[in-house]
Design an enzyme around this catalytic site. Structure first.
Site, PDB file in Angstrom:
ATOM      1  N   ASP A 156      49.204  33.654  42.366  1.00  0.00           N
ATOM      2  CA  ASP A 156      49.769  34.387  41.233  1.00  0.00           C
ATOM      3  C   ASP A 156      50.820  35.407  41.657  1.00  0.00           C
ATOM      4  O   ASP A 156      50.982  35.673  42.856  1.00  0.00           O
ATOM      5  CB  ASP A 156      48.643  35.073  40.429  1.00  0.00           C
ATOM      6  N   ASN A 171      36.023  40.949  36.034  1.00  0.00           N
ATOM      7  CA  ASN A 171      35.791  40.298  34.737  1.00  0.00           C
ATOM      8  C   ASN A 171      35.675  38.775  34.865  1.00  0.00           C
ATOM      9  O   ASN A 171      35.679  38.060  33.878  1.00  0.00           O
ATOM     10  CB  ASN A 171      36.897  40.670  33.735  1.00  0.00           C
ATOM     11  N   HIS A 178      37.882  36.804  36.488  1.00  0.00           N
ATOM     12  CA  HIS A 178      39.137  36.041  36.608  1.00  0.00           C
ATOM     13  C   HIS A 178      39.305  35.499  38.024  1.00  0.00           C
ATOM     14  O   HIS A 178      38.861  36.095  38.996  1.00  0.00           O
ATOM     15  CB  HIS A 178      40.355  36.829  36.120  1.00  0.00           C
ATOM     16  N   GLU A 236      42.481  35.074  32.951  1.00  0.00           N
ATOM     17  CA  GLU A 236      41.615  36.063  32.321  1.00  0.00           C
ATOM     18  C   GLU A 236      40.586  35.375  31.416  1.00  0.00           C
ATOM     19  O   GLU A 236      40.761  34.204  31.052  1.00  0.00           O
ATOM     20  CB  GLU A 236      42.477  37.033  31.496  1.00  0.00           C
TER      21      GLU A 236
END
Ligand code: GLP
Length: 237
Positions: A67, A136, A138, A143
């Site tokens: 990313d 979270n 990811h 996400e």
């Protein structure tokens, strides 16, 4: 999912570096998927040491990072291109043109994503992918709520991710709102994956990822369906 329980960050990094270098030594043209963040830093240092002692070469390796932030170029200290140059690429002999990171400065972001996805396909998919995980759930910047069949795409970062990652920026407001990331289907196409998870803050999410339901609310839970994944962690699971 195979789980290797280690005692600390050092042991996790040694094991991860060992597995990555085994792939690099085994294949004539290894295609690597690479992650950023604090978790894999020591692994990169160990791989640089191996390169410097002549134990391993990256001359024929191809890499694709997971990313990049939208709006940040290679000279920005918070960009993943900067991170990779500083922490890995400048210390090894990978050819610059073979070390791919999505371009966060591209004029057309969707076209950049499509090209990136195509380059991964043309390279023959990822042979070995290193993953970290966000608190979270990811992976890359996929996400919660990201479709399991997603390919490389533009994402809007959640407030919680922006808060957690703001530590890498001088001012909180410098933290980008968007990123480009490999999709979950792109990740699942990798032939072998290691997921590195370290530190108590990740304990709740790791339990969910390994034992919870496979749901788009927890992006990393899709990894339960991967045929060749090893989790390396200092946490009890
Ligand atoms: C970032 C990256 C992920 C990384 C994760 C964990 O947001 N996009 O690829 O795995 O967060 O980072 P850390 O290792 O610093 O906890």
């Amino acid at each position: 999912m195979k789980v290797i329980k280690v005692k600390d960050n050092e042991t996790m990094s040694v094991k991860a570096a060992e597995m990555l270098s085994a792939t690099v030594k085994r294949l004539a043209k290894p295609v690597l998927g690479l992650a950023t963040g604090s978790t894999p830093k020591r692994m990169y240092e160990l791989l640089i040491e191996q390169y410097k002692t002549g134990d391993i070469t990256f001359a024929e390796a191809i890499s694709f990072n997971l990313d990049e932030y939208v709006g940040l170029g290679p000279n920005h200290i918070g960009s993943y291109q900067y991170y990779m140059n500083e922490n890995f690429f400048n210390g090894i002999n990978i050819k610059k043109e073979n070390a791919h990171i999505p371009n966060g400065l591209a004029t057309c972001l969707q076209t950049e994503c499509d090209i990136y996805e195509q380059q991964i396909t043309e390279a023959g998919k990822l042979d070995f992918l290193v993953l970290g995980i966000g608190e979270n759930g990811h992976i890359g910047f996929n996400e919660p709520g990201t479709a399991f069949d997603s390919r490389t795409h533009v994402v809007e970062l959640t407030p919680s991710t922006r808060e957690v990652n703001a530590r890498f920026f001088e001012r909180t407001e410098d933290m980008p709102k968007e990123a480009l990331t490999m999709g979950l289907a792109t990740i699942m196409d990798a032939k072998e994956i290691i997921l590195l998870v370290q530190g108590e803050r990740k304990a709740p999410i790791l339990k969910e990822v390994i034992h919870g339901p496979i749901t788009e609310d927890v992006p990393a839970s899709i990894l339960q369906q991967h045929p060749n994944i090893t989790v390396i962690t200092d946490l009890d699971v």
